[in-house]
Scaffold this active site. Sequence first.
Site, PDB file in Angstrom:
ATOM      1  N   ALA A  85       0.964  -1.247   0.129  1.00  0.00           N
ATOM      2  CA  ALA A  85      -0.066  -0.025   0.059  1.00  0.00           C
ATOM      3  C   ALA A  85       0.788   1.217   0.055  1.00  0.00           C
ATOM      4  O   ALA A  85       1.315   1.570   1.133  1.00  0.00           O
ATOM      5  CB  ALA A  85      -0.996   0.076   1.281  1.00  0.00           C
ATOM      6  N   SER A  90       0.747   4.180  -3.140  1.00  0.00           N
ATOM      7  CA  SER A  90      -0.150   5.416  -3.502  1.00  0.00           C
ATOM      8  C   SER A  90      -1.537   5.000  -3.251  1.00  0.00           C
ATOM      9  O   SER A  90      -2.287   5.939  -2.651  1.00  0.00           O
ATOM     10  CB  SER A  90      -0.115   5.446  -5.235  1.00  0.00           C
ATOM     11  N   THR A 106      11.120   6.994   6.572  1.00  0.00           N
ATOM     12  CA  THR A 106      11.922   8.050   6.731  1.00  0.00           C
ATOM     13  C   THR A 106      12.324   8.327   8.353  1.00  0.00           C
ATOM     14  O   THR A 106      11.296   8.324   9.113  1.00  0.00           O
ATOM     15  CB  THR A 106      11.920   9.353   6.159  1.00  0.00           C
ATOM     16  N   GLU A 143       3.047  18.720   3.681  1.00  0.00           N
ATOM     17  CA  GLU A 143       4.182  17.543   3.227  1.00  0.00           C
ATOM     18  C   GLU A 143       4.358  18.081   1.970  1.00  0.00           C
ATOM     19  O   GLU A 143       5.642  18.313   1.450  1.00  0.00           O
ATOM     20  CB  GLU A 143       3.773  16.083   3.322  1.00  0.00           C
ATOM     21  N   GLN A 165      27.368  30.360 -26.093  1.00  0.00           N
ATOM     22  CA  GLN A 165      25.926  30.638 -26.184  1.00  0.00           C
ATOM     23  C   GLN A 165      24.992  29.626 -25.505  1.00  0.00           C
ATOM     24  O   GLN A 165      24.158  29.805 -24.979  1.00  0.00           O
ATOM     25  CB  GLN A 165      25.611  31.040 -27.567  1.00  0.00           C
ATOM     26  N   GLN A 207      25.505  18.087 -16.317  1.00  0.00           N
ATOM     27  CA  GLN A 207      25.998  18.212 -17.519  1.00  0.00           C
ATOM     28  C   GLN A 207      26.888  19.328 -18.026  1.00  0.00           C
ATOM     29  O   GLN A 207      28.121  19.247 -18.489  1.00  0.00           O
ATOM     30  CB  GLN A 207      24.812  18.416 -18.684  1.00  0.00           C
ATOM     31  N   GLY A 252       3.507  11.285  -2.554  1.00  0.00           N
ATOM     32  CA  GLY A 252       2.333  11.273  -3.512  1.00  0.00           C
ATOM     33  C   GLY A 252       3.113  11.557  -4.866  1.00  0.00           C
ATOM     34  O   GLY A 252       3.763  12.490  -5.078  1.00  0.00           O
ATOM     35  N   GLU A 309       2.178  10.830 -10.685  1.00  0.00           N
ATOM     36  CA  GLU A 309       0.851  10.369 -11.308  1.00  0.00           C
ATOM     37  C   GLU A 309      -0.215  10.458 -10.531  1.00  0.00           C
ATOM     38  O   GLU A 309      -1.273  10.845 -10.908  1.00  0.00           O
ATOM     39  CB  GLU A 309       1.034   8.650 -11.731  1.00  0.00           C
TER      40      GLU A 309
HETATM   41  C1  LIG Z   1      13.014   7.580   0.103  1.00  0.00           C
HETATM   42  C2  LIG Z   1      11.904   7.501   0.425  1.00  0.00           C
HETATM   43  C3  LIG Z   1      11.390   7.996   1.621  1.00  0.00           C
HETATM   44  C4  LIG Z   1      10.135   7.779   2.012  1.00  0.00           C
HETATM   45  N1  LIG Z   1       9.239   8.269   3.113  1.00  0.00           N
HETATM   46  C5  LIG Z   1       8.325   7.748   3.756  1.00  0.00           C
HETATM   47  C6  LIG Z   1       7.880   8.413   5.003  1.00  0.00           C
HETATM   48  O1  LIG Z   1       8.564   8.551   5.888  1.00  0.00           O
HETATM   49  N2  LIG Z   1       6.712   7.820   5.330  1.00  0.00           N
HETATM   50  C7  LIG Z   1       5.701   6.979   4.374  1.00  0.00           C
HETATM   51  O2  LIG Z   1       4.674   6.476   5.020  1.00  0.00           O
HETATM   52  N3  LIG Z   1       6.160   6.665   3.142  1.00  0.00           N
HETATM   53  C8  LIG Z   1       7.353   7.237   2.968  1.00  0.00           C
HETATM   54  N4  LIG Z   1       7.852   6.973   1.457  1.00  0.00           N
HETATM   55  C9  LIG Z   1       6.858   5.907   0.730  1.00  0.00           C
HETATM   56  C10 LIG Z   1       6.230   6.759  -0.442  1.00  0.00           C
HETATM   57  O3  LIG Z   1       5.506   7.815   0.020  1.00  0.00           O
HETATM   58  C11 LIG Z   1       5.790   6.001  -1.539  1.00  0.00           C
HETATM   59  O4  LIG Z   1       6.990   5.396  -2.099  1.00  0.00           O
HETATM   60  C12 LIG Z   1       5.043   6.681  -2.668  1.00  0.00           C
HETATM   61  O5  LIG Z   1       3.737   7.188  -2.200  1.00  0.00           O
HETATM   62  C13 LIG Z   1       4.481   5.815  -3.865  1.00  0.00           C
HETATM   63  O6  LIG Z   1       4.282   4.508  -3.482  1.00  0.00           O
HETATM   64  P1  LIG Z   1       4.815   3.150  -3.653  1.00  0.00           P
HETATM   65  O7  LIG Z   1       6.385   3.144  -3.756  1.00  0.00           O
HETATM   66  O8  LIG Z   1       3.980   1.892  -3.177  1.00  0.00           O
HETATM   67  O9  LIG Z   1       4.358   3.166  -5.152  1.00  0.00           O
HETATM   68  P2  LIG Z   1       3.147   2.629  -6.002  1.00  0.00           P
HETATM   69  O10 LIG Z   1       2.045   2.971  -5.411  1.00  0.00           O
HETATM   70  O11 LIG Z   1       3.205   1.049  -5.958  1.00  0.00           O
HETATM   71  O12 LIG Z   1       3.181   3.060  -7.581  1.00  0.00           O
HETATM   72  C14 LIG Z   1       4.065   2.310  -8.434  1.00  0.00           C
HETATM   73  C15 LIG Z   1       4.010   3.443  -9.786  1.00  0.00           C
HETATM   74  O13 LIG Z   1       2.697   3.216 -10.251  1.00  0.00           O
HETATM   75  C16 LIG Z   1       2.053   4.525 -10.387  1.00  0.00           C
HETATM   76  N5  LIG Z   1       0.470   4.629 -10.091  1.00  0.00           N
HETATM   77  C17 LIG Z   1      -0.089   4.140  -8.996  1.00  0.00           C
HETATM   78  N6  LIG Z   1      -1.279   4.265  -8.907  1.00  0.00           N
HETATM   79  C18 LIG Z   1      -1.424   4.916 -10.170  1.00  0.00           C
HETATM   80  C19 LIG Z   1      -2.732   5.272 -10.598  1.00  0.00           C
HETATM   81  N7  LIG Z   1      -3.935   5.241 -10.242  1.00  0.00           N
HETATM   82  N8  LIG Z   1      -2.619   5.753 -11.956  1.00  0.00           N
HETATM   83  C20 LIG Z   1      -1.354   5.948 -12.469  1.00  0.00           C
HETATM   84  N9  LIG Z   1      -0.087   5.387 -12.115  1.00  0.00           N
HETATM   85  C21 LIG Z   1      -0.161   5.048 -10.758  1.00  0.00           C
HETATM   86  C22 LIG Z   1       2.934   5.524  -9.295  1.00  0.00           C
HETATM   87  O14 LIG Z   1       2.917   6.618  -9.626  1.00  0.00           O
HETATM   88  C23 LIG Z   1       4.234   4.975  -9.422  1.00  0.00           C
HETATM   89  O15 LIG Z   1       4.928   5.566 -10.570  1.00  0.00           O
HETATM   90  C24 LIG Z   1       9.135   7.249   1.147  1.00  0.00           C
HETATM   91  C25 LIG Z   1       9.573   6.586  -0.032  1.00  0.00           C
HETATM   92  C26 LIG Z   1      10.930   6.790  -0.285  1.00  0.00           C
HETATM   93  C27 LIG Z   1      11.255   6.117  -1.594  1.00  0.00           C
END
Ligand SMILES: Cc1cc2nc3c(=O)[nH]c(=O)nc-3n(C[C@H](O)[C@H](O)[C@H](O)COP(=O)(O)OP(=O)(O)OC[C@H]3O[C@@H](n4cnc5c(N)ncnc54)[C@H](O)[C@@H]3O)c2cc1C
Length: 380
Positions: free
Chosen positions: A133, A135, A161, A243, A280, A337, A365, A368
């Site tokens: 879970a 996005s 984090t 945020e 340039q 670059q 977030g 996308e």
């Molecule tokens: C370095 C780092 C620090 C973070 N820190 C925190 C934190 O402190 N606390 C916390 O709770 N979370 C944290 N996160 C989590 C972060 O918020 C999530 O990684 C992010 O919300 C995306 O979720 P996911 O990685 O599960 O990707 P997914 O939800 O699995 O998405 C994968 C891809 O599919 C795309 N996608 C998903 N749904 C759709 C849709 N409906 N339409 C089109 N495209 C879609 C997404 O944009 C993405 O490109 C952190 C992440 C990172 C990498």
Amino acid sequence: MPPTPPFSDEHEQLRASARGFIERELAPHAQRWEEERWFPDEVFGKLAAQGLLGLKYPERYGGQGGDYLHEAVLIEELARTGSGGTAAGIGAHVNIATPPIWKFGTEEQKQRYLAPAIRGELIGALGITEPGAGSDVAALRTRADRVDGGWVVNGEKTYITNGVRAHFIVTAVKTSEQGGHHGISFLLVDRGEGVSSAKLEKLGWHASDTATISFEDVFVPEENLLGELNDGFKLIMANFQWERLAMALGAVGAMQLAWERTAEFARERQAFGRPLSGHQAIRHKLADLATSVYTCSCVTYDALRRFVDGEEPLREVTMAKLLTQRASFELMDECLQIHGGAGYMREYWVERAARDARLGPIGGGSDEIMREILGRVLAL
Ligand SMILES: Cc1cc2nc3c(=O)[nH]c(=O)nc-3n(C[C@H](O)[C@H](O)[C@H](O)COP(=O)(O)OP(=O)(O)OC[C@H]3O[C@@H](n4cnc5c(N)ncnc54)[C@H](O)[C@@H]3O)c2cc1C
């Protein structure tokens, strides 16, 4: 130069003192902390001693009694740390872990968590994302089952984090069988028995401890429920606005700094008998990048002004997040670059800045998801 609205002279004085502190106390260590994959916890104490962990919080909790504009100044200036990971660890504490306690916590929770967090004695994390879970926040599965006097929590969070160092985790859990956005609550979970963390390796933000956190039969007392039972989705949504604005401000600060440094490099570096800026193609590139910095700051400051004025600028905040995160990564790549081979070397700041900027279009977030929100706001 007069301050750029919505900032005033007072904010610019804060900027000067925060910048001095960051350049003196944090930036000289950035390279080492990145290599060590960790920045010391004492950084929080040092920031607290300067009053920088409680800029927007009331004085009765040890804060400075300022507002979001003061916090915005700090966020922009943290880019000058030169370590995205350090800025991220501080930012997670100040911008995502403590605000829900301030907004939704009981007086007792504020005294027990917010006040020591402002003093730099307790470090916080926000735990929402799970392996299944991200996005789709509503799909979270960490459960809190009712027992005498509280709850028992089981489940796993990831990409958190401050996930290793945090003393408390503001944790999203399922407290009801109801599906979708219903039945989500927040618990203040102390690190202790049943809570274990594992640090993750990543592309950038090396100094920060992004981690998975496992909860195994963790007892959480009744009084640690944050906000209303089964109404946690409201808290998630409220938190996202600041945020995302904070991420936009961080990008603006980082872009401004990268532009200044790259322009300076281009004025000094000679090629074909002239400085790079005398060519340039490079001059035009720098002009485009300055335009991008300016555009991003205008859009972000407009969203910030609306936010501070008490509007609910969902459209503007979402646009600011969407615009700045990709623009920042693209700007860092162009700056790299312009540095040529030096840009690819570890000893230069720019390769780190480029790696660090890549998180922006994903975290808080993704691009996308920002477009999906805009689709709804624009009634598409
Ligand atoms: C370095 C780092 C620090 C973070 N820190 C925190 C934190 O402190 N606390 C916390 O709770 N979370 C944290 N996160 C989590 C972060 O918020 C999530 O990684 C992010 O919300 C995306 O979720 P996911 O990685 O599960 O990707 P997914 O939800 O699995 O998405 C994968 C891809 O599919 C795309 N996608 C998903 N749904 C759709 C849709 N409906 N339409 C089109 N495209 C879609 C997404 O944009 C993405 O490109 C952190 C992440 C990172 C990498």
